[in-house]
Design a protein around this motif. Structure first.
Motif, PDB file in Angstrom:
ATOM      1  N   LEU A   1      36.961  31.338  34.366  1.00 57.17           N
ATOM      2  CA  LEU A   1      35.585  30.844  34.365  1.00 57.17           C
ATOM      3  C   LEU A   1      34.950  31.077  33.005  1.00 57.17           C
ATOM      4  O   LEU A   1      34.868  32.206  32.521  1.00 57.17           O
ATOM      5  CB  LEU A   1      34.771  31.546  35.456  1.00 57.17           C
ATOM      6  N   ASN A   2      34.474  29.984  32.413  1.00 59.88           N
ATOM      7  CA  ASN A   2      33.817  30.029  31.117  1.00 59.88           C
ATOM      8  C   ASN A   2      32.465  29.336  31.240  1.00 59.88           C
ATOM      9  O   ASN A   2      32.375  28.214  31.737  1.00 59.88           O
ATOM     10  CB  ASN A   2      34.688  29.330  30.072  1.00 59.88           C
ATOM     11  N   ALA A   3      31.425  29.986  30.788  1.00 57.23           N
ATOM     12  CA  ALA A   3      30.074  29.434  30.926  1.00 57.23           C
ATOM     13  C   ALA A   3      29.917  28.094  30.232  1.00 57.23           C
ATOM     14  O   ALA A   3      29.082  27.274  30.624  1.00 57.23           O
ATOM     15  CB  ALA A   3      29.044  30.425  30.380  1.00 57.23           C
TER      16      ALA A   3
ATOM     17  N   LEU B   1      28.537  37.083  33.778  1.00 53.21           N
ATOM     18  CA  LEU B   1      27.088  37.254  33.799  1.00 53.21           C
ATOM     19  C   LEU B   1      26.523  37.267  32.380  1.00 53.21           C
ATOM     20  O   LEU B   1      25.490  36.637  32.106  1.00 53.21           O
ATOM     21  CB  LEU B   1      26.718  38.542  34.526  1.00 53.21           C
ATOM     22  N   GLN B   2      27.180  37.956  31.477  1.00 53.43           N
ATOM     23  CA  GLN B   2      26.698  38.017  30.097  1.00 53.43           C
ATOM     24  C   GLN B   2      26.798  36.665  29.401  1.00 53.43           C
ATOM     25  O   GLN B   2      25.897  36.282  28.640  1.00 53.43           O
ATOM     26  CB  GLN B   2      27.478  39.080  29.319  1.00 53.43           C
ATOM     27  N   GLU B   3      27.872  35.915  29.681  1.00 57.59           N
ATOM     28  CA  GLU B   3      28.038  34.598  29.062  1.00 57.59           C
ATOM     29  C   GLU B   3      26.945  33.633  29.513  1.00 57.59           C
ATOM     30  O   GLU B   3      26.347  32.935  28.685  1.00 57.59           O
ATOM     31  CB  GLU B   3      29.406  34.010  29.416  1.00 57.59           C
ATOM     32  N   PHE B   4      26.693  33.578  30.814  1.00 58.60           N
ATOM     33  CA  PHE B   4      25.673  32.658  31.321  1.00 58.60           C
ATOM     34  C   PHE B   4      24.284  33.080  30.827  1.00 58.60           C
ATOM     35  O   PHE B   4      23.458  32.234  30.491  1.00 58.60           O
ATOM     36  CB  PHE B   4      25.722  32.592  32.845  1.00 58.60           C
ATOM     37  N   HIS B   5      24.038  34.383  30.792  1.00 57.20           N
ATOM     38  CA  HIS B   5      22.747  34.871  30.319  1.00 57.20           C
ATOM     39  C   HIS B   5      22.552  34.537  28.844  1.00 57.20           C
ATOM     40  O   HIS B   5      21.482  34.042  28.442  1.00 57.20           O
ATOM     41  CB  HIS B   5      22.662  36.380  30.536  1.00 57.20           C
ATOM     42  N   LYS B   6      23.561  34.769  28.032  1.00 56.55           N
ATOM     43  CA  LYS B   6      23.472  34.480  26.601  1.00 56.55           C
ATOM     44  C   LYS B   6      23.267  32.986  26.356  1.00 56.55           C
ATOM     45  O   LYS B   6      22.539  32.599  25.418  1.00 56.55           O
ATOM     46  CB  LYS B   6      24.736  34.963  25.900  1.00 56.55           C
ATOM     47  N   ALA B   7      23.874  32.146  27.196  1.00 57.95           N
ATOM     48  CA  ALA B   7      23.744  30.697  27.051  1.00 57.95           C
ATOM     49  C   ALA B   7      22.470  30.159  27.691  1.00 57.95           C
ATOM     50  O   ALA B   7      22.236  28.943  27.680  1.00 57.95           O
ATOM     51  CB  ALA B   7      24.959  30.006  27.666  1.00 57.95           C
ATOM     52  N   ALA B   8      21.640  31.044  28.252  1.00 56.33           N
ATOM     53  CA  ALA B   8      20.394  30.662  28.929  1.00 56.33           C
ATOM     54  C   ALA B   8      20.660  29.664  30.057  1.00 56.33           C
ATOM     55  O   ALA B   8      19.920  28.708  30.264  1.00 56.33           O
ATOM     56  CB  ALA B   8      19.385  30.089  27.935  1.00 56.33           C
ATOM     57  N   LYS B   9      21.744  29.935  30.790  1.00 56.26           N
ATOM     58  CA  LYS B   9      22.087  29.114  31.953  1.00 56.26           C
ATOM     59  C   LYS B   9      21.792  29.909  33.219  1.00 56.26           C
ATOM     60  O   LYS B   9      22.058  31.114  33.270  1.00 56.26           O
ATOM     61  CB  LYS B   9      23.555  28.703  31.907  1.00 56.26           C
ATOM     62  N   PRO B  10      21.250  29.257  34.259  1.00 50.92           N
ATOM     63  CA  PRO B  10      20.780  29.997  35.440  1.00 50.92           C
ATOM     64  C   PRO B  10      21.880  30.702  36.220  1.00 50.92           C
ATOM     65  O   PRO B  10      23.013  30.229  36.314  1.00 50.92           O
ATOM     66  CB  PRO B  10      20.102  28.927  36.285  1.00 50.92           C
ATOM     67  N   ILE B  11      21.471  31.848  36.780  1.00 48.70           N
ATOM     68  CA  ILE B  11      22.338  32.686  37.608  1.00 48.70           C
ATOM     69  C   ILE B  11      21.650  32.886  38.948  1.00 48.70           C
ATOM     70  O   ILE B  11      20.491  33.301  38.999  1.00 48.70           O
ATOM     71  CB  ILE B  11      22.556  34.058  36.942  1.00 48.70           C
TER      72      ILE B  11
ATOM     73  N   ALA C   1      21.547  43.604  38.048  1.00 45.12           N
ATOM     74  CA  ALA C   1      20.774  44.800  37.699  1.00 45.12           C
ATOM     75  C   ALA C   1      21.567  45.698  36.766  1.00 45.12           C
ATOM     76  O   ALA C   1      21.020  46.271  35.818  1.00 45.12           O
ATOM     77  CB  ALA C   1      20.391  45.564  38.965  1.00 45.12           C
ATOM     78  N   LYS C   2      22.865  45.810  37.008  1.00 43.51           N
ATOM     79  CA  LYS C   2      23.713  46.681  36.193  1.00 43.51           C
ATOM     80  C   LYS C   2      24.056  46.052  34.853  1.00 43.51           C
ATOM     81  O   LYS C   2      24.086  46.737  33.820  1.00 43.51           O
ATOM     82  CB  LYS C   2      25.007  47.002  36.956  1.00 43.51           C
ATOM     83  N   VAL C   3      24.329  44.764  34.852  1.00 47.40           N
ATOM     84  CA  VAL C   3      24.827  44.095  33.645  1.00 47.40           C
ATOM     85  C   VAL C   3      23.696  43.598  32.750  1.00 47.40           C
ATOM     86  O   VAL C   3      23.843  43.565  31.528  1.00 47.40           O
ATOM     87  CB  VAL C   3      25.756  42.922  34.044  1.00 47.40           C
ATOM     88  N   LEU C   4      22.572  43.218  33.361  1.00 51.82           N
ATOM     89  CA  LEU C   4      21.461  42.621  32.611  1.00 51.82           C
ATOM     90  C   LEU C   4      20.188  43.452  32.819  1.00 51.82           C
ATOM     91  O   LEU C   4      19.283  43.052  33.554  1.00 51.82           O
ATOM     92  CB  LEU C   4      21.236  41.173  33.062  1.00 51.82           C
ATOM     93  N   PRO C   5      20.093  44.621  32.201  1.00 51.99           N
ATOM     94  CA  PRO C   5      18.915  45.474  32.373  1.00 51.99           C
ATOM     95  C   PRO C   5      17.629  44.720  32.014  1.00 51.99           C
ATOM     96  O   PRO C   5      17.605  43.910  31.090  1.00 51.99           O
ATOM     97  CB  PRO C   5      19.174  46.630  31.399  1.00 51.99           C
ATOM     98  N   GLY C   6      16.570  45.024  32.754  1.00 49.83           N
ATOM     99  CA  GLY C   6      15.292  44.369  32.520  1.00 49.83           C
ATOM    100  C   GLY C   6      15.083  43.126  33.348  1.00 49.83           C
ATOM    101  O   GLY C   6      13.984  42.557  33.385  1.00 49.83           O
ATOM    102  N   THR C   7      16.135  42.680  34.045  1.00 48.35           N
ATOM    103  CA  THR C   7      16.031  41.495  34.889  1.00 48.35           C
ATOM    104  C   THR C   7      15.136  41.776  36.098  1.00 48.35           C
ATOM    105  O   THR C   7      15.123  42.875  36.635  1.00 48.35           O
ATOM    106  CB  THR C   7      17.433  41.084  35.390  1.00 48.35           C
TER     107      THR C   7
END
Length: 261
Positions: free
Chosen positions: A116-118, A156-166, A177-183
């Motif tokens: 899986l690649n974002a 999770l980091q790839e989609f977040h960095k690409a500003a694609k919805p999760i 919560a664990k991978v993307l602090p502040g979410t």
């Protein structure tokens, strides 16, 4: 016996041999495949040791209704353990792998999560079930000190960095919560409410991991527009199935809306 197998096999796959080599990889694609390309990540098959099947099915129904082109993934790893769902107890002599178990829900149309690649998708959605807390992470054992599967973390980091919805539902928001602090996330209410919210303590763990918990009811979603993360409580709530189905529908609708497709 062979005649019976031919009846059960997909029409394009007349015998058992081709089943392992000719599986299409997209599930319930729209005729034109013009909709959003959505990856769905499973964690096994069965609420207590894998993906919550009703949640996965609801997600796939709502994605189909929304015209999405869906591809399903799961990690090729052993399950933490196997639960006998008729007894609610571990089946000590059994061991299973998350990928082939998840393939039961995907009707065989599944790919290894490592693929899986974002860049190939517009959004990703994680159903809940204890598999998210046992197989995709160690949250069921370690709580806020949990570790997340490396491919899940990467995705999770790839989609977040690409500003694609999760999108995440039920217990799966703990992964973000664990991978993307502040979410900003929801798993429902923060107190038990006479047994209606038996996993309410998860909200405190989300806070301890550096995310912000937002109280929502089962039919509601929380949309973190900044991080493009959409969550809904689903089976964190003890309620009728149609309420859970509706909440998941709202989650999927908002994920698709954020793709802009």
């Amino acid at each position: 016996m062979q005649a019976a197998l031919r009846v059960l096999a997909p029409r394009a796959l007349p015998s058992l041999g081709p089943l392992s080599s000719c599986r299409p990889r997209a599930l319930h694609c729209t005729a034109s495949c013009a909709g959003a390309r959505v990856a769905v990540v499973l964690s096994g098959c069965g609420v207590f040791d894998g993906t919550e099947i009703h949640e996965a099915s609801a997600i796939l129904v709502h994605l189909s209704r929304g015209g999405a082109n869906v591809q399903i993934f799961a990690p090729d790893i052993p399950q933490m353990h196997v639960i006998d769902h008729s007894k609610g107890q571990p089946a000590e002599a059994e061991s299973r792998n998350v990928l082939p178990e998840s393939a039961r829900i995907a009707r065989g149309k599944i790919s290894n999560l490592s693929q899986l690649n974002a860049s190939n998708h517009d959004a990703v959605i994680f159903p809940g079930g204890f598999g998210a807390a046992k197989n995709l992470s160690t949250f069921a054992v370690d709580g806020a000190d949990c570790k997340v599967n490396k491919d899940v973390e990467r995705v999770l980091q790839e989609f977040h960095k690409a500003a694609k919805p999760i999108g995440l539902c039920c217990i799966a928001p703990v992964l973000a919560a664990k991978v993307l602090p502040g979410t900003e996330l929801t798993v429902g209410h923060e107190d038990d409410k006479d047994g209606k919210w038996p996993y309410a303590g998860t909200a405190q763990a989300i806070g301890a991991m550096g995310a912000k918990h937002c109280v929502k009811d089962v039919h509601e979603v929380h949309v973190d527009n900044k991080n493009k993360v959409v969550t809904t409580p689903a089976f964190m709530c003890e309620t009728d199935l149609h309420h859970i189905f509706d909440g998941i529908g709202a989650m999927v609708k908002n994920v698709l809306k954020l793709t802009g497709k």
